[in-house]
Design a protein around this motif. Structure first.
Motif, PDB file in Angstrom:
ATOM      1  N   LEU A 161       0.836  -1.191   0.000  1.00 16.67           N
ATOM      2  CA  LEU A 161       0.000   0.000   0.000  1.00 16.67           C
ATOM      3  C   LEU A 161       0.873   1.242   0.000  1.00 16.67           C
ATOM      4  O   LEU A 161       1.850   1.323   0.734  1.00 16.67           O
ATOM      5  CB  LEU A 161      -0.898   0.039   1.238  1.00 16.67           C
ATOM      6  CG  LEU A 161      -1.932  -1.059   1.371  1.00 16.67           C
ATOM      7  CD1 LEU A 161      -2.628  -0.949   2.718  1.00 16.67           C
ATOM      8  CD2 LEU A 161      -2.952  -0.970   0.258  1.00 16.67           C
ATOM      9  N   ASN A 162       0.482   2.210  -0.796  1.00 15.18           N
ATOM     10  CA  ASN A 162       1.146   3.500  -0.784  1.00 15.18           C
ATOM     11  C   ASN A 162       0.302   4.408   0.107  1.00 15.18           C
ATOM     12  O   ASN A 162      -0.716   4.941  -0.317  1.00 15.18           O
ATOM     13  CB  ASN A 162       1.261   4.062  -2.198  1.00 15.18           C
ATOM     14  CG  ASN A 162       2.082   5.328  -2.242  1.00 15.18           C
ATOM     15  OD1 ASN A 162       2.213   6.024  -1.235  1.00 15.18           O
ATOM     16  ND2 ASN A 162       2.634   5.625  -3.399  1.00 15.18           N
ATOM     17  N   VAL A 163       0.716   4.577   1.349  1.00 15.19           N
ATOM     18  CA  VAL A 163      -0.044   5.325   2.345  1.00 15.19           C
ATOM     19  C   VAL A 163      -0.187   6.786   1.942  1.00 15.19           C
ATOM     20  O   VAL A 163      -1.219   7.410   2.180  1.00 15.19           O
ATOM     21  CB  VAL A 163       0.607   5.186   3.739  1.00 15.19           C
ATOM     22  CG1 VAL A 163      -0.117   6.026   4.766  1.00 15.19           C
ATOM     23  CG2 VAL A 163       0.624   3.730   4.166  1.00 15.19           C
ATOM     24  N   GLU A 164       0.822   7.355   1.312  1.00 10.83           N
ATOM     25  CA  GLU A 164       0.743   8.757   0.893  1.00 10.83           C
ATOM     26  C   GLU A 164      -0.408   8.977  -0.084  1.00 10.83           C
ATOM     27  O   GLU A 164      -1.138   9.963   0.014  1.00 10.83           O
ATOM     28  CB  GLU A 164       2.077   9.201   0.288  1.00 10.83           C
ATOM     29  CG  GLU A 164       3.184   9.317   1.312  1.00 10.83           C
ATOM     30  CD  GLU A 164       4.508   9.722   0.689  1.00 10.83           C
ATOM     31  OE1 GLU A 164       4.523  10.185  -0.461  1.00 10.83           O
ATOM     32  OE2 GLU A 164       5.528   9.583   1.385  1.00 10.83           O
ATOM     33  N   VAL A 165      -0.593   8.074  -1.017  1.00 11.24           N
ATOM     34  CA  VAL A 165      -1.686   8.185  -1.978  1.00 11.24           C
ATOM     35  C   VAL A 165      -3.029   8.072  -1.255  1.00 11.24           C
ATOM     36  O   VAL A 165      -3.972   8.810  -1.554  1.00 11.24           O
ATOM     37  CB  VAL A 165      -1.559   7.112  -3.085  1.00 11.24           C
ATOM     38  CG1 VAL A 165      -2.793   7.096  -3.978  1.00 11.24           C
ATOM     39  CG2 VAL A 165      -0.304   7.344  -3.905  1.00 11.24           C
ATOM     40  N   LEU A 166      -3.128   7.185  -0.293  1.00  9.94           N
ATOM     41  CA  LEU A 166      -4.366   7.031   0.471  1.00  9.94           C
ATOM     42  C   LEU A 166      -4.697   8.296   1.260  1.00  9.94           C
ATOM     43  O   LEU A 166      -5.844   8.732   1.303  1.00  9.94           O
ATOM     44  CB  LEU A 166      -4.267   5.832   1.417  1.00  9.94           C
ATOM     45  CG  LEU A 166      -4.233   4.455   0.760  1.00  9.94           C
ATOM     46  CD1 LEU A 166      -3.980   3.380   1.809  1.00  9.94           C
ATOM     47  CD2 LEU A 166      -5.511   4.179   0.002  1.00  9.94           C
ATOM     48  N   LEU A 167      -3.688   8.885   1.889  1.00 14.43           N
ATOM     49  CA  LEU A 167      -3.916  10.109   2.657  1.00 14.43           C
ATOM     50  C   LEU A 167      -4.321  11.262   1.754  1.00 14.43           C
ATOM     51  O   LEU A 167      -5.201  12.057   2.093  1.00 14.43           O
ATOM     52  CB  LEU A 167      -2.669  10.482   3.462  1.00 14.43           C
ATOM     53  CG  LEU A 167      -2.352   9.591   4.651  1.00 14.43           C
ATOM     54  CD1 LEU A 167      -1.015   9.989   5.275  1.00 14.43           C
ATOM     55  CD2 LEU A 167      -3.448   9.650   5.687  1.00 14.43           C
ATOM     56  N   GLU A 168      -3.710  11.369   0.590  1.00 15.00           N
ATOM     57  CA  GLU A 168      -4.088  12.419  -0.352  1.00 15.00           C
ATOM     58  C   GLU A 168      -5.526  12.231  -0.818  1.00 15.00           C
ATOM     59  O   GLU A 168      -6.292  13.188  -0.927  1.00 15.00           O
ATOM     60  CB  GLU A 168      -3.145  12.422  -1.556  1.00 15.00           C
ATOM     61  CG  GLU A 168      -1.777  12.979  -1.253  1.00 15.00           C
ATOM     62  CD  GLU A 168      -0.835  12.867  -2.444  1.00 15.00           C
ATOM     63  OE1 GLU A 168      -1.304  12.664  -3.584  1.00 15.00           O
ATOM     64  OE2 GLU A 168       0.377  12.988  -2.231  1.00 15.00           O
ATOM     65  N   ALA A 169      -5.906  11.005  -1.091  1.00 14.03           N
ATOM     66  CA  ALA A 169      -7.267  10.721  -1.546  1.00 14.03           C
ATOM     67  C   ALA A 169      -8.294  11.020  -0.454  1.00 14.03           C
ATOM     68  O   ALA A 169      -9.400  11.455  -0.733  1.00 14.03           O
ATOM     69  CB  ALA A 169      -7.376   9.263  -1.985  1.00 14.03           C
ATOM     70  N   ALA A 170      -7.902  10.822   0.786  1.00 18.06           N
ATOM     71  CA  ALA A 170      -8.814  11.078   1.906  1.00 18.06           C
ATOM     72  C   ALA A 170      -8.853  12.551   2.265  1.00 18.06           C
ATOM     73  O   ALA A 170      -9.702  12.988   3.028  1.00 18.06           O
ATOM     74  CB  ALA A 170      -8.403  10.253   3.122  1.00 18.06           C
ATOM     75  N   GLY A 171      -7.918  13.321   1.732  1.00 14.48           N
ATOM     76  CA  GLY A 171      -7.869  14.747   2.041  1.00 14.48           C
ATOM     77  C   GLY A 171      -7.397  15.013   3.455  1.00 14.48           C
ATOM     78  O   GLY A 171      -7.665  16.063   4.015  1.00 14.48           O
ATOM     79  N   ALA A 172      -6.713  14.071   4.024  1.00 19.75           N
ATOM     80  CA  ALA A 172      -6.259  14.221   5.409  1.00 19.75           C
ATOM     81  C   ALA A 172      -5.076  15.179   5.478  1.00 19.75           C
ATOM     82  O   ALA A 172      -4.162  15.112   4.673  1.00 19.75           O
ATOM     83  CB  ALA A 172      -5.865  12.860   5.976  1.00 19.75           C
ATOM     84  N   THR A 173      -5.154  16.059   6.425  1.00 19.35           N
ATOM     85  CA  THR A 173      -4.032  16.940   6.702  1.00 19.35           C
ATOM     86  C   THR A 173      -3.670  16.775   8.172  1.00 19.35           C
ATOM     87  O   THR A 173      -4.532  16.564   9.017  1.00 19.35           O
ATOM     88  CB  THR A 173      -4.372  18.419   6.423  1.00 19.35           C
ATOM     89  OG1 THR A 173      -5.496  18.790   7.210  1.00 19.35           O
ATOM     90  CG2 THR A 173      -4.683  18.639   4.959  1.00 19.35           C
TER      91      THR A 173
END
Length: 121
Positions: free
Chosen positions: A8-20
């Motif tokens: 899993l690419n966690v960075e891509v998941l966080l970007e998709a979730a809009g998490a800051t």
């Protein structure tokens, strides 16, 4: 047995979730905790007492935590005791005992007035 592999690419998941990430620095000044207990009518919702505490506490009142509810012979018929831990903290300075005492007095008066409460000793 079957073996499975997943990457899993966690960075891509966080970007998709809009998490800051929001980082809050630790406070520079210590907090002060005081406990208060009030005897009120047993039909009064505890949230009313908490709202009265918050209304009088001002911006330096950081936390209000109900930690005990007591109903029994010591409170009287139709009454209950609600005990709260209050945490005070100023972003600008270390608070003095006198400042805290004035806030506590204001909170007690407000809760007595708004909730027909009696400070439990």
């Amino acid at each position: 047995d079957d073996v499975y592999v997943c990457e899993l690419n966690v960075e891509v998941l966080l970007e998709a979730a809009g998490a800051t990430r929001k980082v809050k620095p630790p406070p520079k000044f210590p907090s002060v905790t005081r406990d208060l207990a009030f005897v009120v009518e047993d039909v009064l919702p505890q949230v009313k007492v908490e709202e009265a505490i918050r209304a009088q506490g001002g911006p330096v009142l950081r936390e209000v935590t109900l930690f005990d509810t007591y109903v029994g012979a010591q409170t009287g018929v139709g009454k209950k005791s609600l005990a709260y831990a209050l945490e005070f903290q100023s972003p600008d300075k270390t608070m003095t005992d006198e400042e805290i005492d004035r806030l506590i007095a204001r909170i007690v008066q407000g809760v007595q007035r708004e909730c027909n409460a009696v400070l439990r000793s």
